[in-house]
Motif scaffolding. Structure first.
Motif, short mmCIF file in Angstrom:
data_model
loop_
_atom_site.label_atom_id
_atom_site.label_comp_id
_atom_site.label_asym_id
_atom_site.label_seq_id
_atom_site.Cartn_x
_atom_site.Cartn_y
_atom_site.Cartn_z
N MET A 82 -4.25 5.45 10.73
CA MET A 82 -2.78 5.07 10.67
C MET A 82 -2.09 5.34 11.81
N THR A 83 -1.76 4.44 12.37
CA THR A 83 -0.62 4.66 13.73
C THR A 83 0.61 4.27 12.92
N GLY A 84 1.43 5.00 13.70
CA GLY A 84 2.87 4.71 13.10
C GLY A 84 3.08 5.46 11.83
N ALA A 85 2.24 6.21 11.72
CA ALA A 85 2.05 7.08 10.05
C ALA A 85 3.61 7.80 9.74
N THR A 86 4.26 7.96 10.55
CA THR A 86 5.73 8.34 10.22
C THR A 86 6.80 7.45 10.34
N GLY A 87 6.41 6.20 10.59
CA GLY A 87 7.56 5.08 10.81
C GLY A 87 7.94 4.70 9.50
N ASN A 88 8.75 3.80 9.46
CA ASN A 88 9.46 3.41 8.22
C ASN A 88 8.30 2.55 7.45
N ILE A 89 7.58 1.69 8.02
CA ILE A 89 6.47 1.28 7.17
C ILE A 89 5.10 1.76 7.02
N GLY A 90 4.81 2.35 8.35
CA GLY A 90 3.56 3.26 8.38
C GLY A 90 3.72 4.30 7.06
N ARG A 91 4.65 4.82 7.29
CA ARG A 91 4.65 6.11 6.02
C ARG A 91 4.38 5.86 4.92
N MET A 92 5.06 4.39 4.50
CA MET A 92 4.76 3.86 3.15
C MET A 92 3.23 3.17 3.09
N VAL A 93 2.58 2.91 3.97
CA VAL A 93 1.20 2.48 3.95
C VAL A 93 0.44 3.74 3.47
N VAL A 94 0.71 4.86 4.19
CA VAL A 94 -0.16 6.08 3.75
C VAL A 94 0.06 6.45 2.23
N ASP A 95 1.17 6.24 1.68
CA ASP A 95 1.56 6.50 0.41
C ASP A 95 0.65 5.58 -0.61
N HIS A 96 0.78 4.17 -0.20
CA HIS A 96 0.00 3.11 -0.92
C HIS A 96 -1.41 3.13 -0.79
N LEU A 97 -2.07 3.59 0.32
CA LEU A 97 -3.52 4.11 0.35
C LEU A 97 -3.73 5.08 -0.31
N LEU A 98 -3.09 6.38 -0.48
CA LEU A 98 -3.48 7.19 -1.49
C LEU A 98 -3.47 6.83 -2.98
N ALA A 99 -2.26 6.42 -3.08
CA ALA A 99 -2.45 5.51 -4.43
C ALA A 99 -3.33 4.79 -4.81
N GLY A 100 -3.95 4.12 -3.99
CA GLY A 100 -5.16 3.01 -4.24
C GLY A 100 -6.37 3.90 -4.17
N GLY A 101 -6.54 5.16 -4.10
CA GLY A 101 -7.73 5.73 -4.05
C GLY A 101 -8.29 6.13 -2.66
N ALA A 102 -7.68 5.95 -1.56
CA ALA A 102 -8.10 6.29 -0.22
C ALA A 102 -8.36 8.07 -0.38
N GLU A 103 -9.54 8.46 0.20
CA GLU A 103 -9.78 9.84 0.28
C GLU A 103 -9.76 10.48 1.64
N ASP A 104 -9.89 9.52 2.74
CA ASP A 104 -10.04 9.95 4.05
C ASP A 104 -9.08 9.22 4.87
N VAL A 105 -7.84 9.58 4.97
CA VAL A 105 -6.82 8.85 5.71
C VAL A 105 -6.52 9.75 6.95
N LYS A 106 -6.39 9.19 8.28
CA LYS A 106 -6.00 10.11 9.34
C LYS A 106 -4.72 9.40 9.80
N ALA A 107 -3.87 10.15 10.07
CA ALA A 107 -2.39 9.73 10.29
C ALA A 107 -2.23 10.32 11.84
N LEU A 108 -1.86 9.08 12.67
CA LEU A 108 -1.33 9.57 14.00
C LEU A 108 0.16 9.59 13.87
N THR A 109 0.76 10.76 14.76
CA THR A 109 2.02 11.18 14.57
C THR A 109 2.50 11.85 16.04
N ASN A 110 3.58 11.69 16.63
CA ASN A 110 3.77 12.22 17.69
C ASN A 110 4.33 13.62 17.36
#
Length: 260
Positions: free
Chosen positions: A1-29
């Motif tokens: 996940m690039t832009g993981a703390t941006g407006n959309i990227g942060r929401m993608v992280v939440d939806h990945l977890l809600a969808g069952g993702a167990e191995d999410v790597k988030a890039l943040t500055n």
């Protein structure tokens, strides 16, 4: 996940977890401020600082690529070197075309998410709505098919978590075409007020919008380029996620605090 703390990227992280993702790597500055959910691997890095990316990309299979034009060629090259197999990019046409082109030219599996106007961009009228029932706008007749950032994120997560999307370009829109005046009126309805719209010159509009944005001249010019366009809404959100896209009226009703 690039832009993981941006407006959309942060929401993608939440939806990945809600969808069952167990191995999410988030890039943040700024990992210390990320406030990402437990279970997400946080790595320090930034698309604009390519030296930070090789370590971040290590072990990644699929990547959500946030839009950044300046370093796109280097980012895609590093992704390929790291063994990333698929890139799901948030891009579009015109200004954003180089992102889609670079991703396609990489030789990796790719999926493009093309979006247009965000419903959240309606906050361009916030200052005026707080001050008056008459809203001044240069192009009230311009139409678009505005989409919420959360709906974009839902689609991105679905694509990342499922198969069959390689080589696809998804046009993501809201469920209806609305003029700018339509949206102003719907905000008024959500607030329990009757908002009217008065068309003004581009110079006056730039002066108004410059109070709250640094790119007012570009914004007004870009809006004017859409005069006469008749956009058609797509059903992409519903087709891919099984739930319809959010209407502007629904968004406005849920976000009245932005305009009070």
């Amino acid at each position: 996940m690039t832009g993981a703390t941006g407006n959309i990227g942060r929401m993608v992280v939440d939806h990945l977890l809600a969808g069952g993702a167990e191995d999410v790597k988030a890039l943040t500055n700024k990992p210390e401020r990320a406030a990402l959910p437990a279970g997400v691997e946080i790595v320090k890095g930034y698309l604009g600082r390519v030296s930070s990316l090789p370590a971040a990309f290590e072990g990644v299979d699929r990547m959500y690529l946030a839009p950044m034009l300046e370093t796109i060629d280097e980012v895609v090259s590093l992704a390929k070197q790291a063994g990333i197999k698929q890139i799901v990019d948030l891009s579009g046409e015109a200004h954003w075309t180089p992102i889609a082109e670079a991703v396609e030219n990489s030789g990796l599996d790719w999926t493009h998410l093309f979006t247009g106007d965000f419903q959240e961009n309606a906050t361009v009228w916030t200052e005026q709505i707080r001050a008056s029932d008459e809203i001044r706008d240069p192009y009230p007749e311009v139409r678009s098919t505005p989409i919420t950032m959360d709906d974009i994120a839902r689609v991105a997560a679905k694509v990342l978590l499922s198969e069959g999307h390689s080589g696809q370009t998804y046009q993501i829109t809201g469920p209806e075409a609305l003029t700018r005046a339509d949206r102003i009126h719907q905000i008024g309805t959500a607030l329990g007020r009757t908002l009217t719209v008065r068309q003004v010159s581009t110079d006056e509009a730039i002066e108004i919008f410059a109070r709250t944005m640094d790119t007012a001249e570009w914004y007004v010019e870009a809006t004017g380029s859409m005069v006469g366009w008749e956009p058609e809404p797509t059903t992409t959100v519903a087709d891919l996620t099984g739930a319809p896209a959010t209407t502007f009226a629904q968004w406005a009703a849920a976000n009245t605090d932005l305009f009070r």
